[in-house]
Design an enzyme around this catalytic site. Structure first.
Site, PDB file in Angstrom:
ATOM      1  N   HIS A  56       0.825  -1.210   0.000  1.00 12.17           N
ATOM      2  CA  HIS A  56       0.000   0.000   0.000  1.00 12.17           C
ATOM      3  C   HIS A  56       0.859   1.260   0.000  1.00 12.17           C
ATOM      4  CE1 HIS A  56      -3.176  -2.774   0.843  1.00 12.17           C
ATOM      5  NE2 HIS A  56      -2.686  -3.097   2.022  1.00 12.17           N
ATOM      6  N   HIS A 218      -7.124  -4.406  -1.103  1.00 10.40           N
ATOM      7  CA  HIS A 218      -6.457  -5.670  -1.431  1.00 10.40           C
ATOM      8  C   HIS A 218      -7.174  -6.336  -2.584  1.00 10.40           C
ATOM      9  CE1 HIS A 218      -6.223  -4.899   2.929  1.00 10.40           C
ATOM     10  NE2 HIS A 218      -4.944  -5.140   2.743  1.00 10.40           N
TER      11      HIS A 218
END
Lengths: 330, 330
Positions: A56, A218
């Protein structure tokens, strides 16, 4: 799948070595996977610690530095860090003023930060926690009971980080972090799937000409798949969902976030459409941040995060910050 | 192909509207496509102007601000801006101290900046030019006679921008820009093709399991296609080519640049491999910048730029900069 890696199992360690070399202002413990600002612990200052799965970036490791996080704990790709990392981070940054854990709402992160809080308290470190659960798209999801933590994490880390930098005590820093978390909502859209090193390819199939509204960071399923929409149509959908629940009666902070593979050129254009919708709905925009900040590896797509911002939050947002991923001096 | 756009012909205008809203510290003329720092012209200061096709963001518009460019002129995607934009930019930033054009070596850019220089001089503005041609991969290429201008543009804009900000006269700013341009080389690698809005899909085919060494920032052909390599193997190849010609006898500045769709996690890992090769070759690395700075829309891949840096260049590199794409205060 072509990736710029040596081997799937080395990705995080290799990245931490690279971070250490590029950022002498950080102390990167590659073995134990903890990234700490070099001057920690800062005397009298509350420590801010966050962490989560890798993939991320710049969240969280790229947000370590004066005015934001004191430390971050990266897990494997899309996998929670372990309590030992969090305890090490807390010990490294605690000056005696206590430590705030900023936790994104994923089951593994929550459990491990809870356990780390107990262990750190056993070592005499005062710990507080704030849970970020800003994603309005779905109620429960893969890896999550309740709403997922996504883009609002940046707002919490920046604004609570500014309060801590000013010397606010743990109770105050925690209250501000909770206010930001409770005042923020996000909605994400996927135009493609992220590819993880472990899988060696895309994590889901998105048929040609379709997009997924309400995607997680995700690649977890969202609300629905739709035929490809214009940038303006996506902004109408995303901002509409956010405002229906957020119902701001004053200015908002806006994050127009890229998921990793959407060009900045497109993100700025999308930002203009987000602004159009906010203007149409009569919502004043105090500040806008556009860029790839809370990403999902090489996922194409975007998210919008809005935060109801009072004068104090805006003042803290504007306070100087100096991290690899976010810097300003105004 | 799924893109976050309204329509191909609106992409640049939409992005400029978004930039204007997100960056009140810039003046963005959406109609005439010129981005200017809000306080221009700065009394007594040399103006720095650059520009080129869109699709390489944050280059150039994202590098406008104190300590770097005074103005940028974005063309259509992968298409040169026109002389009118450049003349407007020069007029907007000239304080009487003259203007330096930073030109990447593409035939259209060179012709148009040349014409703009003549027109601006006719209006009484002193113009100097520096040509950036740092890409060692190929001698001539699509859109280019001679070497292409790529990652070194960031070094030239940052370092010459710092000199201009300090009040150096036009001759000195130009000399420093030329020194940086002449001391820098780049090499790029594609792991995937960029998709342009006009084409609506990838600009070239890269067979599964192959990568292209020596790619340009518009997806122009490179030197050769190879079977997929590790991050370390790519670093060996890229840095090897650079050092064979650059032959630094002192420290280098390193830019480990993403082409747009390669995750930051992978870029940092690649950066560690670049450092390994430099260490093995005995080349000290003074500073490393890792991120997506000179991009090619959503191309997966990376480039390495090295600059032989003396004390004065490093001092100017470290000088404060405040732009949307590059900021620091050290």
């Amino acid at each position: 799948m072509r990736m710029l890696i040596n081997a799937a199992e080395r990705v995080v360690a290799d990245a931490l070595r690279g971070m250490a070399q590029a950022h002498p202002e950080l102390v990167v413990d590659v073995e134990h996977r903890v990234i700490v600002r070099a001057d920690a612990p800062v005397a009298g200052k509350v420590g801010l610690v966050s962490g989560g799965g890798s993939g991320h970036e710049p969240l969280h490791g790229g947000f370590v530095g004066p005015g934001m996080l004191d430390a971050a704990c990266p897990g494997e790709v899309f996998t929670s860090p372990v309590p030992d990392q969090m305890v090490r981070a807390a010990a490294a940054v605690d000056s005696g003023a206590g430590v705030l854990f900023v936790v994104k709402n994923y089951t593994g992160d929550v459990l491990n930060f809870d356990m780390a809080a107990e262990l750190a308290e056993d070592e005499g470190i005062r710990i507080a926690k704030v849970l970020v659960r800003d994603d309005v798209a779905v109620e429960d999801s893969t890896h999550t009971a309740g709403r997922r933590g996504t883009g609002a994490t940046l707002f919490v880390e920046k604004i609570a980080g500014a309060a801590a930098e000013e010397g606010a005590p743990l109770e105050r820093v925690t209250a501000i972090a909770r206010q930001v978390a409770d005042s923020s909502l996000s909605f994400g859209v996927a135009l493609g799937a992220p590819a993880t090193p472990a899988k060696g390819g895309p994590t889901f199939d998105l048929p040609p000409g379709e997009i997924e509204l309400g995607i997680g960071i995700h690649g977890e399923p969202g609300r629905e798949r739709r035929r490809m929409m214009t940038s303006g149509g996506i902004a109408d959908a995303a901002v509409g969902v956010l405002l229906d629940e957020l119902r701001p009666d004053g200015p908002v902070l806006a994050l127009v976030n890229g998921m990793g593979a959407t060009p900045l050129l497109e993100l700025y254009g999308f930002g203009a459409e987000v602004r159009r919708v906010l203007d149409e709905r009569g919502v004043p925009v105090a500040r806008t941040l556009v860029g790839n900040y809370v990403t999902s590896l090489d996922m194409a797509g975007c998210s919008v995060t809005l935060c109801r911002a009072d004068e104090e939050l805006l003042r803290l947002w504007d306070a100087p910050v100096s991290t690899p991923g976010l810097r300003w001096g105004r």
